[in-house]
Design an enzyme around this catalytic site. Structure first.
Site, PDB file in Angstrom:
ATOM      1  CG  HIS A 256      -3.351  -3.876   3.629  1.00  0.00           C
ATOM      2  ND1 HIS A 256      -1.862  -3.124   4.213  1.00  0.00           N
ATOM      3  CD2 HIS A 256      -3.978  -2.583   2.700  1.00  0.00           C
ATOM      4  CE1 HIS A 256      -2.187  -1.566   3.843  1.00  0.00           C
ATOM      5  NE2 HIS A 256      -2.813  -1.064   2.641  1.00  0.00           N
TER       6      HIS A 256
ATOM      7  CD  GLU B 195      -0.755  -5.429   5.931  1.00  0.00           C
ATOM      8  OE1 GLU B 195      -0.341  -6.306   5.080  1.00  0.00           O
ATOM      9  OE2 GLU B 195      -0.461  -4.330   5.781  1.00  0.00           O
TER      10      GLU B 195
ATOM     11  CB  CYS C  42      -0.744  -0.022   1.244  1.00  0.00           C
ATOM     12  SG  CYS C  42      -2.182   1.106   0.934  1.00  0.00           S
TER      13      CYS C  42
END
Lengths: 232, 87
Positions: free
Chosen positions: A194, A196, A85
């Site tokens: 994302h 994560e 990002c």
């Protein structure tokens, strides 16, 4: 394996990236933007967020941070670097990856669980996926529209450097549905969604099996750990 | 103190979502006749010394490498505040 996660003023997902590294089986190392010391890490993550409040351009001021001199040197020497990002935006501003990210074409911030196709499984961060595999990870951005001139887009596609493409919905007007790319060497990868945030059952996207059970992001981090073991 | 003005615009061929939103608002409020709106940036650099050739070259470099990103934007004007040729 020790993986550095760099915190910039306005980073939001640095702790989440550290947690993902830990869950994948590596040691996260918190690094600071104002330092020139990478503390001997084996790989680097530039996390999401809104560094410097997106002033000037997203990622632009962070890309001029002291530590970015070392990040560019390490990346050029082959160290695995993942930009998520805002981190992807920094990698384009630092010229480690081509193209740029502009405001979503529809003008609104968007947050959704996004389906992607993994098109390149030879990068340091995607070797654990199957070619053409579809994965679902969260996407949340206001300025995620990937753009580049036609020659650059043709070259990225021709060299197999489009790593991820949006499936079903293009959430931000990205050219040719591009969600993430890599450099020629395959050690630097940047993407808007994302990984994560999809690493632990109970805290990821919904799947057909159960609510919040999606952990498709975990393979990003296990891939780079496997890469380091092969090279060691 | 002299002030140098740098103007940066999104590349003409790229969508400018901010400009598009403003154009929509103009149309909604009855301001007809505007085909499009594009939004750029104006930087004012105040200098504490004379504007000499070295400073001009420095500003040119800053404008191209930091104040703008050539992938998505163009530096459309640099006004050094005098009669000199502009970039």
């Amino acid at each position: 394996m020790r993986i550095g996660v760099i915190t910039f003023p306005g980073s939001l997902d640095d702790r989440d990236a550290q947690r993902a590294v830990r869950l994948a089986g590596a040691e996260p190392v918190a690094l600071w933007h104002g330092s020139h010391d990478l503390e001997g890490v084996d790989a680097l993550i530039l996390p999401g967020g809104f560094s410097y409040g997106d002033y000037l351009r997203c990622g632009a001021i962070a890309s001029l941070s002291p530590i970015m001199t070392e990040v560019v040197s390490a990346a050029n020497a082959g160290m695995p670097v993942l930009g998520i990002c805002n981190g992807f935006q920094m990698l384009t501003e630092a010229h480690l990856l081509e193209g740029g990210l502009i405001r979503n074409d529809h003008g609104s911030f968007i947050c959704r669980d996004q389906v992607l196709t993994v098109e390149n499984t030879s990068t340091d961060w995607t070797s654990g996926f199957d070619a053409g595999q579809q994965i679902t990870i969260p996407l949340k951005n206001g300025e995620g529209g990937f753009i580049a001139d036609a020659d650059t887009l043709d070259r990225l596609e021709g060299e197999g450097r489009v790593v991820f493409r949006y499936v079903d919905v293009n959430p931000n007007g990205s050219m040719r549905d591009i969600a993430g790319i890599t450099n020629a060497r395959g050690n630097v990868v940047g993407l808007m969604p994302h990984p994560e945030h999809a690493v632990e059952p109970g805290f990821g996207p919904d799947t057909a099996a159960a609510m919040r059970s999606g952990i498709d992001g975990l393979a990003f981090f296990t891939s780079v750990i496997k890469t380091s073991l092969v090279e060691a | 103190m002299p002030t140098i003005v740098v103007d940066v615009m999104p590349k003409a061929e790229l969508l400018d979502p901010q400009g598009k939103a403003v154009a929509g608002a103009l149309a909604r409020t009855g301001h007809a006749g505007f085909a499009s709106v594009r939004i750029g940036k104006r930087f004012e650099l105040t200098v504490d010394g004379p504007v000499d050739d070295a400073l001009r070259a420095n500003v040119q470099q800053i404008a191209e490498e930091i104040l703008s990103n050539s992938v998505i934007e163009d530096v459309v004007n640099i006004d050094f505040g005098d009669e000199s040729p502009e970039a």
